[in-house]
Each structure stands twice: as C-alpha cells, then as structure tokens.
Design a protein around this motif. Structure first.
Motif, short mmCIF file in Angstrom:
data_model
loop_
_atom_site.label_atom_id
_atom_site.label_comp_id
_atom_site.label_asym_id
_atom_site.label_seq_id
_atom_site.Cartn_x
_atom_site.Cartn_y
_atom_site.Cartn_z
N MET A 1 0.84 -1.17 0.00
CA MET A 1 0.00 0.00 0.00
C MET A 1 0.89 1.24 0.00
O MET A 1 1.86 1.31 0.72
CB MET A 1 -0.90 -0.03 1.23
N SER A 2 0.53 2.19 -0.77
CA SER A 2 1.32 3.40 -0.90
C SER A 2 1.30 4.21 0.39
O SER A 2 0.27 4.34 1.03
CB SER A 2 0.77 4.24 -2.05
N TRP A 5 -1.48 6.98 0.88
CA TRP A 5 -2.90 6.67 0.95
C TRP A 5 -3.55 7.23 2.20
O TRP A 5 -4.70 7.64 2.17
CB TRP A 5 -3.13 5.17 0.87
N SER A 6 -2.83 7.25 3.30
CA SER A 6 -3.42 7.73 4.55
C SER A 6 -3.86 9.18 4.45
O SER A 6 -4.74 9.61 5.20
CB SER A 6 -2.45 7.54 5.71
N TYR A 8 -5.70 10.33 2.28
CA TYR A 8 -7.04 10.32 1.69
C TYR A 8 -8.10 9.78 2.65
O TYR A 8 -9.27 9.72 2.31
CB TYR A 8 -7.06 9.49 0.41
N TYR A 9 -7.74 9.39 3.85
CA TYR A 9 -8.66 8.76 4.78
C TYR A 9 -9.65 9.74 5.41
O TYR A 9 -10.70 9.33 5.87
CB TYR A 9 -7.91 8.10 5.94
N CYS A 12 -13.36 9.56 4.38
CA CYS A 12 -13.76 8.21 3.99
C CYS A 12 -14.83 7.68 4.94
O CYS A 12 -14.62 7.59 6.14
CB CYS A 12 -12.55 7.28 3.99
N GLN A 33 -2.37 -5.90 4.98
CA GLN A 33 -2.88 -4.62 4.49
C GLN A 33 -4.22 -4.29 5.11
O GLN A 33 -4.47 -3.15 5.52
CB GLN A 33 -2.98 -4.62 2.96
N LEU A 37 -5.27 -1.05 7.53
CA LEU A 37 -6.40 -0.15 7.28
C LEU A 37 -7.33 -0.09 8.49
O LEU A 37 -7.78 0.99 8.89
CB LEU A 37 -7.18 -0.60 6.05
#
Length: 111
Positions: A1-2, A5-6, A8-9, A12, A33, A37
C-alpha cells in the motif's frame, strides 16, 4: 500500500477491500494490508466491505477456507468498524449489484 494513501482517509465513510480468492499465496499480504487499514484511526468510523473476488475461477478458495486462513472472525470481533463480506466475480459481474447496493446504503446512512 502506498504511504500517501493515509492522506485520503479523512473523508472516507466506506471502504471496499478486495481480496483475490484464487491466490492463496497473496492472502497473508492482503491480511496485513487489511489490518493496517482497520487500525488507522481516521478509518475507525468507516464501514468496511471485504470483497472476495474471482469466485468464477476453478481454483478459488471457499469463504470458509479464506475466513479460517486470515482468522476473519477474530478480525471482525476486534475491529472498530462494521465489516461485511461478499463473494464476487468482477469479470462476470456476479455480486457486483450487491456491492453497489451496499455502497448506496452506506452513502444514505452517512448523509
């Protein structure tokens, strides 16, 4: 996982997590993974739908096998999130309508 990404949370409300049900060698990496998350504080309130994809292939693992291998019952019991599971075939479209229905319900609930 990149690692980005966090970032963008924040907004969400729903999370779709897809697992390749035909590839047992990647199952442990998928589980790691998923646990990452689920432990993210920003996703504590998100509803989670775990999709077991590729059920159309003859080599796919059954839900019972996957649940046992990744200890899904324990993950669900310990998670802060509401977790749902679904078997799908993205290629054939099997189960996709149910996924869209789930997303629609989650959107209504968060509005």
């Amino acid at each position: 996982m990149s690692p980005i990404w966090s970032s963008y949370y924040g907004d969400c409300h729903s999370l779709l997590f897809m697992v390749d049900a035909s590839n047992p060698t990647q199952l442990s990496a998928s589980c790691v993974q998923l646990l990452g998350l689920l432990s993210a504080e920003q996703l504590a309130e998100a509803s989670v739908l775990i999709l077991f994809n590729k059920i159309d292939l003859p080599c796919y693992m059954t839900m019972e096998e996957i649940k046992s291998l990744i200890r899904l019952t324990d993950i669900i019991a310990c998670a802060k999130q509401n977790i749902t599971t679904a078997e799908i075939s993205a290629r054939k479209g099997t189960g996709v309508a149910g996924v869209l229905h789930w997303l629609q319900n989650q959107h209504r609930a968060s509005s």
